[in-house]
Design an enzyme around this catalytic site. Structure first.
Site, PDB file in Angstrom:
ATOM      1  N   HIS A   1       8.094 -36.725  39.150  1.00 26.36           N
ATOM      2  CA  HIS A   1       8.495 -35.801  38.081  1.00 26.36           C
ATOM      3  C   HIS A   1       8.400 -34.369  38.586  1.00 26.36           C
ATOM      4  O   HIS A   1       7.472 -34.019  39.328  1.00 26.36           O
ATOM      5  CB  HIS A   1       7.657 -36.000  36.816  1.00 26.36           C
ATOM      6  CG  HIS A   1       6.211 -35.639  36.938  1.00 26.36           C
ATOM      7  ND1 HIS A   1       5.729 -34.372  36.660  1.00 26.36           N
ATOM      8  CD2 HIS A   1       5.124 -36.366  37.304  1.00 26.36           C
ATOM      9  CE1 HIS A   1       4.417 -34.346  36.828  1.00 26.36           C
ATOM     10  NE2 HIS A   1       4.026 -35.537  37.231  1.00 26.36           N
TER      11      HIS A   1
ATOM     12  N   ASP B   1       1.053 -32.040  41.520  1.00 31.57           N
ATOM     13  CA  ASP B   1       1.478 -32.827  40.364  1.00 31.57           C
ATOM     14  C   ASP B   1       2.717 -32.185  39.738  1.00 31.57           C
ATOM     15  O   ASP B   1       2.603 -31.406  38.805  1.00 31.57           O
ATOM     16  CB  ASP B   1       0.337 -32.893  39.344  1.00 31.57           C
ATOM     17  CG  ASP B   1       0.625 -33.830  38.200  1.00 31.57           C
ATOM     18  OD1 ASP B   1       1.413 -34.766  38.387  1.00 31.57           O
ATOM     19  OD2 ASP B   1       0.085 -33.614  37.106  1.00 31.57           O
TER      20      ASP B   1
ATOM     21  N   GLU C   1       7.466 -35.750  32.420  1.00 29.53           N
ATOM     22  CA  GLU C   1       6.326 -36.659  32.512  1.00 29.53           C
ATOM     23  C   GLU C   1       5.100 -36.066  31.860  1.00 29.53           C
ATOM     24  O   GLU C   1       4.317 -36.768  31.213  1.00 29.53           O
ATOM     25  CB  GLU C   1       6.027 -36.975  33.982  1.00 29.53           C
ATOM     26  CG  GLU C   1       5.001 -38.091  34.201  1.00 29.53           C
ATOM     27  CD  GLU C   1       3.555 -37.618  34.226  1.00 29.53           C
ATOM     28  OE1 GLU C   1       2.647 -38.467  34.165  1.00 29.53           O
ATOM     29  OE2 GLU C   1       3.320 -36.391  34.289  1.00 29.53           O
ATOM     30  N   GLU C   2       4.911 -34.764  32.029  1.00 29.83           N
ATOM     31  CA  GLU C   2       3.732 -34.122  31.454  1.00 29.83           C
ATOM     32  C   GLU C   2       3.760 -34.140  29.931  1.00 29.83           C
ATOM     33  O   GLU C   2       2.739 -33.935  29.290  1.00 29.83           O
ATOM     34  CB  GLU C   2       3.608 -32.677  31.960  1.00 29.83           C
ATOM     35  CG  GLU C   2       3.435 -32.547  33.459  1.00 29.83           C
ATOM     36  CD  GLU C   2       2.124 -33.144  33.977  1.00 29.83           C
ATOM     37  OE1 GLU C   2       1.310 -33.617  33.160  1.00 29.83           O
ATOM     38  OE2 GLU C   2       1.924 -33.135  35.199  1.00 29.83           O
TER      39      GLU C   2
ATOM     40  N   GLU D   1       2.404 -40.156  41.995  1.00 27.87           N
ATOM     41  CA  GLU D   1       1.674 -39.307  41.051  1.00 27.87           C
ATOM     42  C   GLU D   1       0.589 -38.510  41.756  1.00 27.87           C
ATOM     43  O   GLU D   1       0.458 -38.554  42.973  1.00 27.87           O
ATOM     44  CB  GLU D   1       1.061 -40.160  39.925  1.00 27.87           C
ATOM     45  CG  GLU D   1       1.817 -40.078  38.617  1.00 27.87           C
ATOM     46  CD  GLU D   1       1.827 -38.686  38.006  1.00 27.87           C
ATOM     47  OE1 GLU D   1       1.065 -37.811  38.466  1.00 27.87           O
ATOM     48  OE2 GLU D   1       2.607 -38.463  37.074  1.00 27.87           O
TER      49      GLU D   1
ATOM     50  N   HIS E   1      -3.935 -29.515  37.734  1.00 29.07           N
ATOM     51  CA  HIS E   1      -3.495 -28.915  36.474  1.00 29.07           C
ATOM     52  C   HIS E   1      -4.063 -27.512  36.271  1.00 29.07           C
ATOM     53  O   HIS E   1      -4.396 -27.120  35.150  1.00 29.07           O
ATOM     54  CB  HIS E   1      -3.843 -29.806  35.281  1.00 29.07           C
ATOM     55  CG  HIS E   1      -2.888 -30.936  35.074  1.00 29.07           C
ATOM     56  ND1 HIS E   1      -2.921 -31.759  33.975  1.00 29.07           N
ATOM     57  CD2 HIS E   1      -1.860 -31.397  35.837  1.00 29.07           C
ATOM     58  CE1 HIS E   1      -1.971 -32.667  34.055  1.00 29.07           C
ATOM     59  NE2 HIS E   1      -1.312 -32.465  35.187  1.00 29.07           N
TER      60      HIS E   1
END
Length: 897
Positions: A198, A210, A244-245, A271, A347
């Site tokens: 993603h 990510d 995706e998030e 991922e 993140h």
């Protein structure tokens, strides 16, 4: 004379009897050689003899030497495990055929992250990132060989589904973006394997690991495969998903709606749960053992664990991946991989491309390219349904290779090994029959003492962890991990040694030390054998760990029993003993470090309700118990444990004092290795309406959530107005306490703060409209709504007492309640989405004067001119540099119907 002679004889006999009794007592006190292993009758075997022919007494073990050997042994194994974890490439890429280029992939990565945060609905995600991907794909297509055909499609799906993640909620998406590429033979292909990444990111972060790096790897794999002159047997579909998030929305849109989805027989999902390092295979299947075998055969730098799979699928990690969507909604088996190193900056704004090593990109590319190529040329892909049944036990050996075998084979092997161990222990304890009762008593006393020592150790260390949490020193090890080892590890070791030292001194004071060591070894073996049988019966593939801890110690015991019986606990015996235990101890240290590397950073984002010190202390105690299980017998073999007990206690006390003093600050702003505290701030305006639509309450403020157990205690000295006097009150009558949660994580963050601030007026406000209220059969009422607003909105529903939400137009039509009984709907859209229309249907037994349902909607502004108010900007600037503070604006409106 006769009488005096008789008296003398009697005195001599009495003295002789006394000497016999003294010799008997000396014999009892003197440690004889341990019992014979083969016969197991408990009788002392004849020790060796000295040069003059006299008997040689078996040696007792020196505490200093034993402690040093055990410590050096564990440190050496830890060093091996560390090297194995940090060694990224087992062999360099070879030239010749087109091969994966990490440097070219890094170029893609740098360009994607240069776009900035790529939040769903933002121009960066929906336009700039999509255009860049399409540009690179077209360039790859122009250089492709004639053996392949490349087809590109941009999908913008709309849909809805329910998921039991985070306690359960429903998701709705509109016009989100997928970029899909199919690489297939010139004549086409009936079957396909999917590779998924993603390109979107969470708000306010660059999202390099990510998951931009995975998309960069996929672009390079597409390039490498397309340049090959060898045609593939099956198609490879590359899905660059753009949502995706937003809790797996884009993958759902693809697998349920795209025409190519029907041809997919297997998938690989890429991922991240950290930034760089090795990519761990942490989920496979469901079933389909042939997929694991494909990874085993093809992966060049393997790193996989069925233990990680069973931990992840247990739900104790608050995360999920697209794997779930393909498995549950597409009924497709697959492999889930994720980078796990350095989860501290996952993140956050620190997830930048320069923190990902080129070797990390190379190993991921080598592995995924090889596995995809293997699957795309495998006959099994076309007939995957024939190989569907059965789970697999799999684990890598120090990253060198993977052992994998069918779970049913593992079950048989586990039971056989458990039976052999039970047979050995039974023969040992029950023979000779004349001493069986006494042997059983000794054996089960030792068994009980081990369990008692473990339980008391766990309780003691958890008490320390609770104390640390109560005095406000939680997470003191977050930046300095070894503080937790010195604090909780040494406490556990000291307590274990203390319990067994007291037992040895007061309960076993007249018993033979060597026999005791033998009995406690057998008791530990019984514990592991029982664990092996129980975990195997539970159907867990992780039982293979117990197999290692039964098979190797049993073999070691059988090989060194002669040395032990003849000479006692010599240094040679200790060295041979440790060599025999090499495999289970090395693997446990390797595995435990993998688990700690995954779990320790998670403690910094696990919410305000779970004391992380208690969790980590529990892990450390568990590892200590495992590693000590076959060294407990050493406590009974050494002359004394005073030095070890005093040393470990001293380290614990010193560390405890330092932790209590606050010398170990939990967070770090070191740019080379940051470990920030995560804080979310939402500048919120709330409006509450009654049944007649009248505004009954309104307020505005900056709502603050700290992501860890420490809350805002470390922030208050820097921003004094953020303190416990502004704790957020719960509006008990409103769904989710009347607060604008972006996701239903209310049960994880019960402590939050609400700093009064001016009302906000977004330039693009939300529009909420009631379209219809219809009476339906069976006392049902259908309410229809239309909503338009920003790209992210949250809907909260609470039926009033006496009414129930029976159906709605979302998901599959069956409402899914969140924890607490309220209903949560997560909404997002891409560019140019039409207004969101939905309806809900409620049943009510009678008419309610206060209405039948409360419905609230929150609008979240994650990008653009409405994202941050001047007040929010000013507050964020005051936060210390060891925090990652992510902020946005939102509005909240509640209505009663």
């Amino acid at each position: 004379m006769e009488r005096s002679a008789a008296a003398a004889v009697r005195r001599l006999r009495a003295a002789g009897g006394e000497r016999d009794r003294d010799r008997e007592r000396d014999r009892d006190r003197r440690p004889p050689a341990p019992p014979r292993e083969a016969g197991g009758d408990g009788a002392a075997a004849p020790p060796g003899k000295t040069r003059d022919g006299s008997r040689r007494r078996p040696q007792a073990l020196s505490e200093r030497r034993a402690a040093a050997l055990v410590l050096l042994y564990l440190l050496a194994l830890r060093g091996l495990a560390h090297v194995a974890h940090r060694h990224l490439l087992s062999r360099p890429p070879r030239g010749g055929h087109p091969h994966f280029s990490a440097h070219r992939a890094r170029g893609y990565l740098d360009n994607i992250t240069a776009i900035g945060p790529r939040t769903v609905g933002s121009p960066e995600n929906e336009v700039l990132a999509v255009n860049y991907l399409l540009e690179q794909i077209r360039a790859i297509e122009t250089e492709s060989t004639d053996a392949h055909k490349i087809t590109v499609d941009v999908q913008r799906p709309t849909g809805s589904f329910s998921i039991d993640f985070l306690g359960g909620f429903t998701s709705y998406y509109a016009n989100i973006t997928n970029v899909v590429v199919k690489l297939e033979p010139r004549n086409g292909a009936e079957h396909a394997v999917l590779s998924n990444c993603h390109f979107d990111s969470v708000p306010n972060t660059p999202g390099a690991s990510d998951d931009a790096v995975s998309c960069s790897v996929m672009l390079e794999i597409l390039y490498t495969l397309s340049k090959s002159s060898e045609p593939l047997q099956h198609a490879v579909i590359f899905l660059f998903n753009g949502a995706e998030e937003n809790i797996l929305q884009a993958s759902h849109g693809f697998i349920t709606q795209h025409e190519w989805a029907k041809s997919i027989r297997a998938f690989i999902n890429l991922e991240a749960a950290g930034v760089g390092g090795k990519e761990l295979v942490f989920q496979t299947g469901p079933e389909n053992p042939w997929l694991v075998q494909a990874y085993v055969f093809a992966a060049k730098h393997p790193f996989a664990s069925v233990v990680a799979q069973e931990i992840f699928q247990s739900g104790i990690i608050p995360a999920d991946t697209d794997f779930r969507i393909y498995r549950d909604f597409g009924n497709v088996p697959g492999i889930d991989l994720a980078f796990i190193e350095n989860g501290y900056i996952y993140h956050t704004k620190y997830d930048t491309s320069d923190r990902i090593l080129t070797d990390s990109i190379q190993r991921a590319g080598d592995n995924i390219l090889a596995v995809l190529k293997y699957l795309a040329t495998s006959d099994k892909l076309a007939k995957s349904f024939e190989y569907r049944h059965g789970n697999v036990v799999f684990f890598d050996v120090l990253g060198l290779f993977v052992l994998a075998y069918p779970a049913r084979v593992g079950t048989i092997m586990n039971y056989i090994i458990a039976a052999i161990a039970f047979l050995y222990l039974s023969k040992k304890v029950l023979q000779p029959k004349t001493r069986a009762i006494n042997n059983l008593k000794k054996f089960f006393t030792a068994f009980g003492l081990i369990l008692l020592s473990w339980i008391s150790t766990l309780v003691t260390v958890l008490i320390v962890a609770v104390f640390i949490s109560l005095i406000g020193r939680s997470l003191s090890w977050y930046t300095h991990f070894y503080v937790s080892v010195f604090l909780y590890g040494t406490a556990a070791v000291a307590k274990l040694i203390l319990v067994h030292t007291l037992a040895k001194k007061f309960y076993y004071k007249n018993m033979n030390d060597l026999n005791l060591g033998d009995v406690f070894f057998d008791a530990s073996l019984l514990i592991w054998t029982i664990a092996l049988a129980v975990i195997t019966q539970m159907g867990l593939c992780s039982a293979f760990i117990c197999t290692l801890w039964v098979a190797f110690p049993l073999l070691t015991k059988l090989m060194i029993h002669k040395e032990f019986r003849q000479k006692g606990a010599t240094i040679k015996f200790v060295v041979m003993y440790m060599l025999g235990m090499f495999v289970p101890y090395l693997y446990m240290l390797y595995l435990s470090w993998t688990i700690f590397e995954m779990f320790t950073p998670i403690m910094g984002r696990s919410g305000s309700e779970i004391p992380p010190d208690v969790v980590l202390a529990g892990f450390i105690v568990a590892i200590t118990m495992i590693l000590s299980s076959y060294f407990i017998n050493f406590i009974y073999l050494v002359k004394s444990t005073k030095m070890t007990l005093v040393s470990s206690t001293a380290v614990f006390v010193v560390t405890l004092i330092l932790v209590c003093s606050g010398i170990f600050f939990p967070y770090s702003s070191d740019m080379a290795n940051p470990k920030p505290k995560r804080v979310f701030l939402q500048h919120t305006s709330r409006r509450f309406h009654d049944l007649d639509g009248n505004l009954v309450k309104s307020d505005s403020g900056i709502w603050i959530n700290g992501f860890d157990y420490n809350g805002i205690s470390h922030i208050t000295p820097h921003v004094p107005e953020i303190n416990d006097t502004i704790r957020t009150p719960c509006e008990e009558w409103a769904p989710f306490c009347g607060l604008p949660w972006i996701l239903p994580v209310h049960f994880m963050f019960r402590k939050n703060w609400y700093l009064p601030a001016p009302e906000i007026f977004p330039r693009s406000p939300i529009h909420f409209k009631v379209l219809a209220k219809e009476l339906m059969p069976w006392n049902s009422v259908r309410l229809s709504f239309e909503v338009s607003g920003p790209s992210h909105m949250s809907l909260y529903i609470r039926p009033h007492e006496g009414s129930a939400l029976s159906t709605w137009s979302l998901g599959d039509g069956t409402p899914v309640a969140s924890i607490g009984g309220d209903y949560f709907v997560f909404y997002s859209h891409g560019l140019h989405a039409t207004p969101w229309n939905f309806w809900i249907e409620l049943t009510a037994s009678e008419k309610h004067s206060d209405g039948i349902v409360s419905l609230a909607i929150a609008a979240h502004y994650f990008f653009g001119e409405d994202q941050k108010s001047p007040q929010l900007y000013a507050l964020l600037e005051r936060f210390p540099n060891w925090t990652f503070s992510s902020g946005w604006s939102c509005t909240y409106d509640l209505f009663v119907f």
